[in-house]
Every structure is written in structure tokens, then in C-alpha cells.
Enzyme design. Sequence first.
Site, PDB file in Angstrom:
ATOM      1  N   TYR A  93      15.899  -0.517  -0.281  1.00  0.00           N
ATOM      2  CA  TYR A  93      14.578  -1.014   0.105  1.00  0.00           C
ATOM      3  C   TYR A  93      14.664  -2.327   0.880  1.00  0.00           C
ATOM      4  O   TYR A  93      13.793  -2.632   1.681  1.00  0.00           O
ATOM      5  CB  TYR A  93      13.654  -1.104  -1.110  1.00  0.00           C
ATOM      6  CG  TYR A  93      13.024   0.232  -1.355  1.00  0.00           C
ATOM      7  CD1 TYR A  93      11.925   0.636  -0.604  1.00  0.00           C
ATOM      8  CD2 TYR A  93      13.578   1.133  -2.252  1.00  0.00           C
ATOM      9  CE1 TYR A  93      11.371   1.903  -0.761  1.00  0.00           C
ATOM     10  CE2 TYR A  93      13.027   2.406  -2.413  1.00  0.00           C
ATOM     11  CZ  TYR A  93      11.924   2.774  -1.663  1.00  0.00           C
ATOM     12  OH  TYR A  93      11.381   4.025  -1.807  1.00  0.00           O
ATOM     13  N   HIS A 130      10.671  -0.012  -7.905  1.00  0.00           N
ATOM     14  CA  HIS A 130      11.802   0.868  -7.596  1.00  0.00           C
ATOM     15  C   HIS A 130      12.999   0.661  -8.515  1.00  0.00           C
ATOM     16  O   HIS A 130      14.068   1.213  -8.291  1.00  0.00           O
ATOM     17  CB  HIS A 130      12.225   0.696  -6.128  1.00  0.00           C
ATOM     18  CG  HIS A 130      11.202   1.227  -5.181  1.00  0.00           C
ATOM     19  ND1 HIS A 130      10.891   2.563  -5.118  1.00  0.00           N
ATOM     20  CD2 HIS A 130      10.387   0.617  -4.287  1.00  0.00           C
ATOM     21  CE1 HIS A 130       9.941   2.750  -4.224  1.00  0.00           C
ATOM     22  NE2 HIS A 130       9.611   1.587  -3.697  1.00  0.00           N
TER      23      HIS A 130
END
Lengths: 755, 755
Positions: free
Chosen positions: B281, B434
Site C-alpha cells: 500500500y 490492511h
Amino acid sequence: MALYTKSGILFLLMLLAFSCDESDSSKKNLKLASERPSLILTSKGVANIRANLGSIPLFDKALKKTKAEVDAEIENGIEVPIPKDYSGGYTHEQHKKNFFVMQKAGALYQILDDGKYAKFVKDMLIQYAKMYPTLPVHPKPRSYARGKLFWQCLNDSNWLVYASQAYDCIYDYLSSEERNKLETELFRPFADFISRGNPQFFNRVHNHSTWGNVAVGMIALAMDDDSLLQRALYGLKDVKMDANMKDNDGGFINKDGKIGFFANLDEPFSPDGYFTEGPYYQRYASYPFLIFAQALENKKPELRVLQYKDSVLLKSVTALINLSDADGDFFLLNDAQKGMSYYSSALVAAVDIAYHFGGNNPELLSIAQKQGEVTLDDAGLAVALGVKEVKAEPFIKKSIELSDGPEGDQGAVGIIRSGDLELVCKYTAHGLSHGHYDKLSYSLFDEGDEVVQDYGLARFVNIEQKGGGNYLKENKTWAKQTISHNTLVQNETSHFKGKYDIGSMHHSQQYLFSCEDENLQVVSAKEGNAYPGTELHRTMVVIKDKAFENPYVLDIMRVTSDSFNQYDLPFYYLGHIMQTSFEYSKLATPEILGSKNGYQHLYKEAAATTDGVNIKLNWLLNNKFYTYSAVTSPNDEVILARIGANDPEYNLRNEPTLILRKKNAKDALFVSTIESHGTYSPVSESAVNAYGNIKTISVFYNSKEYTAVQIEMKDETKKLFIISNQNNDKNTEHELTINNKEYTWKGPYKLIENI
Amino acid sequence: MALYTKSGILFLLMLLAFSCDESDSSKKNLKLASERPSLILTSKGVANIRANLGSIPLFDKALKKTKAEVDAEIENGIEVPIPKDYSGGYTHEQHKKNFFVMQKAGALYQILDDGKYAKFVKDMLIQYAKMYPTLPVHPKPRSYARGKLFWQCLNDSNWLVYASQAYDCIYDYLSSEERNKLETELFRPFADFISRGNPQFFNRVHNHSTWGNVAVGMIALAMDDDSLLQRALYGLKDVKMDANMKDNDGGFINKDGKIGFFANLDEPFSPDGYFTEGPYYQRYASYPFLIFAQALENKKPELRVLQYKDSVLLKSVTALINLSDADGDFFLLNDAQKGMSYYSSALVAAVDIAYHFGGNNPELLSIAQKQGEVTLDDAGLAVALGVKEVKAEPFIKKSIELSDGPEGDQGAVGIIRSGDLELVCKYTAHGLSHGHYDKLSYSLFDEGDEVVQDYGLARFVNIEQKGGGNYLKENKTWAKQTISHNTLVQNETSHFKGKYDIGSMHHSQQYLFSCEDENLQVVSAKEGNAYPGTELHRTMVVIKDKAFENPYVLDIMRVTSDSFNQYDLPFYYLGHIMQTSFEYSKLATPEILGSKNGYQHLYKEAAATTDGVNIKLNWLLNNKFYTYSAVTSPNDEVILARIGANDPEYNLRNEPTLILRKKNAKDALFVSTIESHGTYSPVSESAVNAYGNIKTISVFYNSKEYTAVQIEMKDETKKLFIISNQNNDKNTEHELTINNKEYTWKGPYKLIENI
């Protein structure tokens, strides 16, 4: 001035002799004047090599590497241990290393003219000559033909093939007493043991006896022993053997009574150069075949061994290259370990010999370039010179059919190449003891990667942890069984009941092979003996449609039988399921699919019952998308399965398959397509053409005489492929009316566009 | 003379201005004289680019590729469809393509000075300006923040980030009426919708809102709208949100009330430049962070955004490169798809920007060379020039610890590199929505290949067949659970009960990280909150022993608890089992290992009960041999398992694991080693060093204060590794008597050779 050394003068004279007079008589004189080396390296070759050293990059590189390797071994000192281990164990690996190093040291002695290499070979051979007479048969009992240095005569033969070359190279370096000692105490007893001592090994048509014959033949040539040479070429006479005796792999020892090197050339090779055991074993056998041919060419040119059977040995080299995928890895046919390729040292020698003695085919040079290596001999020199002189041309692998059987009439392997796809169809004879029970099976490659796989063998060659690196029992219970291949299984029983005695009597029948039109290539074959009373007829078509990026495969497997049976057609795709068009129920835990014939090794993971429409399987492999589509009948069963049941030692790979099953059917028609249509990038995270282009395939017509399949694309265009099932004549005119529409064409098949 | 065109004169004057006078005032004048482009490309940069075209290979290549791509799109014509699809669908992919192409066409207009590119951008923007006011919220309902062009505001923000750049490039090409129309009918309403219209999206600390903030900020800069810029930098004021609201991934929307671009810089980045969600990410977020920083640097240099927080954005780029394996693929930490790498276009931009604005670090040039691409802007030019001028130096990735948390005190990622091995240890904070529940887990790479894997995520990004390319439910039920990682599971329950509310409150504690001695590198961390009442302390040591080809890993997982528990330590090796030192019983059919917390996705295939001696697992992966050895206690259980149970749609990969289980234990010590020791060649069929070098590992001593592990090699030499469990001070002197022998050392650990 520096030339006025003794050897220098000789060398200069030799060069003069070549440059001034190339007549036969001068050659003969020269040969007499300097007989050794004479086997693989020749005195003339050595002179040429020495003259070119430093200016032939491929050869220079190989020489440098070999020199470093042998120098390190000389540094380490000689070890000749008392034999005791299986392969992977110390004594096995040491004796194996020894013969490789001796052969190399012999060549270095000739090329570099440095006595330390000759001394190394001599010292090692003398040690062997001391030990050999004291050796009993090897203590490990597993082989049907136990050796002395190794657990099987096969490896002893390997040893002698290499040692013969080393002996030839240092022949002139040895005193006659030394030669006498080696010949009487080592070489002759050695040759006798692997021949007279083991007729069940020596008198066969098999890659084992090829090695045995060649070992005896090579040492015969090295010793100039013509009677021993006769034994190698024509076998041991006056030996009676039981025609039904079998070896460890279950193959007959000698059913037909054919023996000797020439018989081993006659029998397993087809006129196209295909070796009936398959490319993996062809690679293994190619070294003895070609090295002996090279030696015979040098010492007994009158035998014309390379011209034998319409130059079958030379053809075998190009056949073998054609039996490799885009990366040079051999196709998996019969027992074969994945990853074996034309980068193998056996193929380096084969390519060099075929180039040198086979008319300097420039396409072989491009293979040699990829190999990046040459042999340190006359053949290697020729290749290195050819490459240096920029003579290489691409070896373009095209679609090709390679017949099987001594006369080329026992079926064939059909390879269709189109775009990045390579389709390999097997309709051969059994393939001797390494054969698998998989008539009309196929595998599919895309850019050199297996997409629809053949399992290969259940063995981890030379990995001692896995059963000493030998064949594992799962080779017989899984890899040889029909269900482990992409072909039809009747009533959960392998072809020919999985019995070698039956399977080895039969072969499939080629029906047609056509690759003239690159947009429509067709291979078709029939098998009537795998299941008595049932005939299988498989046709595979590779169609290149300009509208799509890649060609696709159409597969028509037609079964006719005089009885009702269960038919299973497995599809061994490799990769991860993305989507199916049909609903399946995944079992909570896998069940074992069956009890025998390979079924005991499959886990059933999921099942579906079809409603008669196409089933589609969309999957991802190596960042490419593929789709399989198949015609089904109502109540066909679809089984999603995985390899790995009854595998107590994790000897098998846990790979998936889809099995389409028809129960209680007499005649049956399996029709499917395989598309390679899209790509995925994990870096840009973009999926391109993730779905196939084919909307529906359907059986448009099916009778004893004709089968017609319609393919409808997503853009709604339709094609019709018609095949005549009984007449493969190219010139016959056909007429067929389907749904009141008349189709006419010439020849066994037709693809009609835009119907 | 050719220069005496109108633009030629200007160009010449500009060059003169630069070469004669580089003072601030001249720059300022120049800027005023030619304000556009001003965002990413600058007028000065464009002049430089034009002056160098044709002589800057990396840039020229990128330009050529981009031109071909945009020309093809111009040829195809503009398509601006009414939005209706999820990602993978037509309208989604078309709008996505549009913003990429607009940005490129804008750059081409500037660089090539060809009006057709400006016209293309203008025409497309006008079409958007016509459509946008008519659009309702996107019809697909899945997102917590639905966009208008796309199903989520995230993608709308992507669009605006790119469109802003295109707008800036053609700003001067447009009439003021055209600009007015675009700004009032498209850009301002667009920016308002993704901010005011969606505060739950815009006012967060999250990669989503980073994109949102940057989108608003970029168009603010392009329009010179300072109040909009304030919104981007500092968030929407006066918006009240429920602190407990969550997004689709289960992450809190905004627990702390921090908002705006600077908050998104403050919070997720540690002072070392590590982004708390993980490198996958970080890569995604790096584009908006860096492109906006570049724009601010150009238009608002007074904000000194690149110097913000001790230059954290520049540090983040090198941190990210350090978080990649030998092939450039990012390590798998938290949600992460395998195969994402620094070849991603986001990283091309990041590397170029970091080079251009971050002091021209020549190591970044070697990464750019590998990428083989540059951005078509000032930064890309700088890189292309640097490469051309042969300034590149290797980017040598060393062992490194990257702290987590805004202040760098919330644990860290420790990466040890030794030989070809890369060991990645995770003792971080949770990683926002996440994050995975895997404190003190690790993964191991060998020459860039995963050997002991982290599963990554359960998603096939942008592959529509798999749940529309979005997160699959198995991401939560499998990939996020503790048992899917190489760390300890207590009582078959995930860390923090698998609850985000709890996990996000805690982080592991770094204990030590030492890589000064390349032969002995140590990472150690503790976790006291994953299971209240239980403390985990893991120490991983990478030892390079000159006697062996490769370094090996020693893993010590120490568990202390105030209760009796079951402890499972899984080991996710990749590859094929060659041999185990222990006897196991393979089940006839696999059983499901457990009922929840990820256990429901594991099949138990085989089990063994240990007798207290070491267990060894020898396996083969990518033709390399590995061995895992572990200390066991009598009656520990060994479970050989495979991923794939309760996976009705084949969303999981069927990969293996070995679980070492201790039942009814209070304190426990798991000690193991991992060796990479040998190779196999399927071409030469030779196995080299197929077995490991370690004979036995044993716990020599274990107390609250110290743990000592003895490693005995096959050559019978012994080493002792001692660690102080409670004092990590570097200067403390330790004394420990074991078996009447006294050991003294300084610092938290010691390796004693030849004990």
C-alpha cells in the site's frame, strides 16, 4: 626456430602434409605415422585444434573450463574407493566423477601436450587395474544386472565408454608393458564381465545394452581388438536366454532375439530418427550411439555407420531437437523427468557430431550457440569454427510428425506448432520398458511452459532422499497408468489392462497429419487395441483465427464400442481456477477417487452434473489466462480432482485435473477447445482479455462416416469443422447434407468459415 | 537562422537567461513570463527537455512509447461513457484509461509543442464537463464512499489527480471561457463531491483520503485556488463524524480526528519512511504523496513539503526500495499481492521525484536503469541525464530496521540480508485496515524467491472473475488470521482475538536489531498484548559460517504465560518434501484442522508425535535444497497441513505448512534452524549438497534471564548462542554458568564458536 623441437617438427610436417596434399594415400600415410589418438580425437584433429587455439571462442571457453576442472581434480588427488553405494552415495559418485575426469584429462593431454594430464589418467587407470581383479559383484542387490564398480552394469558401461577415450588419448604415452597390464587386467575382463558375464544385460534391444555394446565396442577400438568389436556390433553369439525374462522395469529382456549395436540401431529408431522410448531416454542413449558412431567413423569408416539405415543417427539428432519445447526442454513422453533439455552434455556431443559428420547443417550451429559449449574434439572444433565464421542459422522448429517403429509404421508422435503453442500428440508404439499406457494422449505448451501437462515420471533422478534417486513405486501405480494422462479411460482400467505383455504388442494408427496450412493444422489417430471392442479416434485441430491473438485447439475424441462402459477423459491443466461456467459442489474433505489403476492417487475435490450445455473452465497460469470449453450431455459428471492420494511419502506433485465422465455409454463423443487468450500483470495489476473468445461449441453432426463440430465465437460468427471418420484419402470428394444444407469438400477434413 | 522563429527566439532567450544569470530574480521573472505548465512539468523543465531531446536515451524511449500510445488513442477517438460498472467492467476501465491518456497527452503537448495533443485533452475535458453535472452517485452500491465516474471516490480521486496535470499542461492553450467552463462545471463540483460530499472518505488518515486530499490539492494548484488548497492540506473543517464509524475493510474511518494531507503524512509514516500499511500500500500511496509534493515544490516551495518531518517523503522512497527482495518485488507485509515491485509506474515516478528533489542520490539512478523508464517531466529528465552521464551507482540493499508509528516507537520491520538470504521480521503496529494479525511473524527469501512465505492477500486484484477483482471473503477468514502466518497461535485463536479495535491499539516492542557483524546478525522483539497474560519473545539470528556455502537462520520463539495453553507454530515452507527425519502417518484423506480463525481453511494431511529429538524437514524448491530442523519435547505434535479447506470457489492456493504443536503448556520454547544448502540440476541430474550441515540443535540453557541454544554441525563442531532475555543494553557485562562452565560477554547476546 622454436619449431625445431622434435614434436614441433612433426607438427610442422603434418601441417605441410595437409596443406600440400590431401589425397587418400597421403592421409593413410599420415594416419600410420601418428596413429593416436584415433577414437574421438584424431591426430589430424589435434593438429587443427592446436592451430586454432585462442581464436575459437566456444572451444577456448570449453577448454578453459575443462582445464580448471581437471586441474582441481589433479590437485585433490586420485580416489578409487572399494565400491559399495547406490547412486547418490559416495563410491558411486566418486567412480562416476573419475570416468568423466579421465576422459577430459585425456583430451587435455592431447590438446595442451602437457604430460601431467597423461600421468593423471595413467595413475588412475593403474589403480583401477589393481582393484578390478579383486572385485566381487557389487554388493547392492537391486539390479537385474549388477556391475562391479557400480550397482548396475549400466553404470559400469558408462565408465568404460569414457575410460576408452582416455586410454586412446594416452596410448602413446604408455609403455607397452603398461598397455599390456591395463588391457589384460582391466579392460578385457571389464568388457567380458559386462558382456559374457551379463548376457541378460548385453544381449538386448534397450538403452542399457546400447551402453553395454558401445562400452565393449569403444574399448575394442581403443585396443584394436577386432573380435571384441564384432561382439559389440553383433552381440554375443551362442547365448540362450528365456524369451519371457524381464528386467526391473518390467520390460522383456529379449523377446525377439535381436542383439548387438546394429540391432539397437535397427529396432528402437524409426526411419525419422524417433527413439521409441521417448526423447528423455533418446537423450540418454544418444551419447553412446553417437560417440561410438564417431569412433567407428574415425577407425572403421568402411562400416559407414552414420549412413546406416538412411542416416538414422544423424536424423535422430534433429528429431530430438524437434522434440523440445520453445525453451529446449524435451516433451514428456513415457518415463521422463521434467527439465531435461538440449542443454544436456549428451546433446552437446550429439549436436557437435551431427554437425561435423552430417554435412555441416548451419541450423545446428544455432543450437550449439545456445548450448554455449562444445566437446573438446574434432567435432567440437568444427562447430566452434562454424560459429566463429558466423555460419549459424536459426533452427526453426515447425510442425512435424515423427513416425515410430523400426519401419516407421507403428504410429507416430505428432507435434503441431502454431504461434506460441506447441501441441504434442502421442499415437506411438509402447516405448519398451519406459512406455506409459496413454494411447492418443497429448500435452500442450505455451511459450515453452506446460499448460496441459503430462505428469512425466515419479522419480527424482539422483536425489538420494527419494528412494536412492531411483524409480519410485508411484511410477508404476501412478505415472504409467492411463488416468494420469490426457486420454480416455474406460471403466477405470488402464489401456491394455496396464500390462506390458499386451501393450508392447500394439501401436496406434496414424489417421492423418496435416500442417501445410498454418491456419489449420490437423492431427488424427485411432486406437483399437487399448480396450478390445472399443475404438478410440482422436482428432486435434489447431486453428489460427486472425481475429484473435492466439491460435486455439479443438479436440475431438470419438469413442465407439460394442458394449456399455464408463468413459473418463481427464484434463490436466496447470494453474489456478479463476472461474467455471458450471456450478460444482466442493466436498468438505476430499475423497479418494478410486481403488486402483492410478485412481487411488486422485483426490476428488468437487463434482458437478451437467445439464447438456458447454462447461467452461477459466484459469490462470504464469500470468496468462486460459479457457477450456467442452460439449457435454445431460448427466455427464464433472470431477475436479487433485493428485496426491495414497502417497505416504509425498512422492507425487499435488496438481489438479478436471475429469469429464460419461457413464453407461456405448458410443461417445468428447469435444472441447482450449484457448490461450489473455494476460495479467501483477505490476500494473491489469488483466487483458481475461475471458475466452469462444461462446459455444456444439456437435453439429455425428455419424459413423462424419463428425462435424460448430464453434460459435463471442462475436457470433460461426465455423464448422467436418472430418471424415473413415476415409483419410486426400483426394476423395465428400458431400454431406446437414440440416438441409449441403457441404462439399475434398480430402479428409474441412473448416468452413462464417456458416 | 533556424532559430528566428517566434518560439525559437523565446527558447533561445530562456537558455541565455539560464546560462547567464541564475539569480532568484531572473528565475522569478521567467516564471512570470511563462507560468504554465507549473505543476509537474514546469516551463523551465520543458525548455530543458526540448533542448535535450534525442540525446537522453531513457527519456527519448519513454517519449516514443507514450507518443505511440497517445497517438493510437487519438486515432481511436474519445469515449466518455455513462458510468455503470465495477472495476474490470467497460465504463470503469474506459474512464481509467482516459485519465492516464489525458495526463500523457498534456505532457506530449508541452514537450512536442503539437496542438493536436492539447486539442485531444480539451475535447475530452469538455465532454466530461458536459456529463459530470448530470451524473448521480455511481449506481454500484458496494463502497462506503461511492464516486460519480467510478464506484468509489477513491477512483474518482485518481481521475482528478491525473486530469489536474493535463489541465495545467493545456492551460495556456485554452481560452478563458473554456477554462471557466471546465473549472465551474467540472473541476470545482468534482473536488467538492469527493470532499464535502464525502467527508467519511476525505477526512481520514488512510490511503483513500490521501488520494482524496491530493486530488483536491492538485486541482487547487492547477486552478490557483488557495482556499481549496487549504482544504486539501488541512482537511474539511467543521465536519462532525462518528469516531467509531468503519469502512468496508473494517478500519475505523476516523478515530483520532486527524485530517488533511499533512495529517496523512504525520500519521502513517514513521520517521524512517515506513508506511504503516506495508510496502504494497505504500507503493499505491506513494504516487499521490510524491506527485503532490512535486507540485507543491514547484508552486508553493515555501511550504517545504519535501523537507517536512525530516524529509520523510524522500526517505519513504529508499525505505520502499529496501522493502523489496533481490528481484525488486515487495516483501509481503499485511494485505499485499505477490509480484508487485519497484517496476510499478508509481515507483518510477517516486524514484524520479526522489532523485530530482532529493539531492540526486546516484543509487536511485541504478533503480531507474532497472526500471528502464522515466516520467515525462522535469524529474524524469533529471534521471535520464544522470543515467546518460554515467552517474549511476549500485543501490546496495543492506540489513535495515525500519521503525513503525508516527514517532517511530511502535515497533519496526527488521530485514536481515546475508548472502542470498533475506529475512523479513515483522514487529510493527497493526497497519490500519490492511493490517494482518501476525505479530512477530517472518518470511524468508533466497535470491529473490520466497522460501518461507507470507501468504499475502486473498484477492486477485482487477481480475473480474474473482469477485470483481476485489477482496475475497477468504482475506478475512484466512489471510488476516494468525495461523496463516509464520508466528505463534495460542489456543487456535488469532492475535488480539482477530479484532481490529484491539489490535490497532497495540504494537510489538523492538528488543534488539544488530547487523554490524555480517557473520552474526540478530533481530529480537517482544509481544505482550496479542494474548493477554502471555508474552512472546522471538529472536532470529542469521549466521554466516565460513565452512558452509550459505548463511543459515536460527529462530528462537520463547513463550511465557500465566496459564496453560496450546501453542501452534506454523512453518510455511514452499516446495516439495524430499525427506523428514521423523515418521509421520499420512491420513487416508485430509481432515479439516479446525473450525475457525483460519484453521477451517487448513487440511491436516499427516501427523506425528515427537519423541523429544530434533525433527528435520528437507525439501526442494526451484532446484534448491533446504532443511528445517526444530527442537521438540516428547509428545509435541507435528502436523503436515495444506491450505484449501472450506474454499468453495478455489480462491486459495493449495500450499503446504508444517505446524509444531505443544499442548497444555505454560511456558514454551520453540527453537529451529533453516538452511539453504544445496542445488539440483535437472539437466545434469546432479544433486549437490542435498543434505544440511546441521546435525542437532538443542536448548543448552533456559531461564527467565537467559536462553542458550547449541548448534552441532555434522562435522561435530559446536556453537553456542546465548541471549539475555531481559536486558538489551549493549554495554552490560553478563556472566552465566552452565554445566559448571562459565560464560562471560558484553551486550545482549553472544555466539561462542567451538565450544
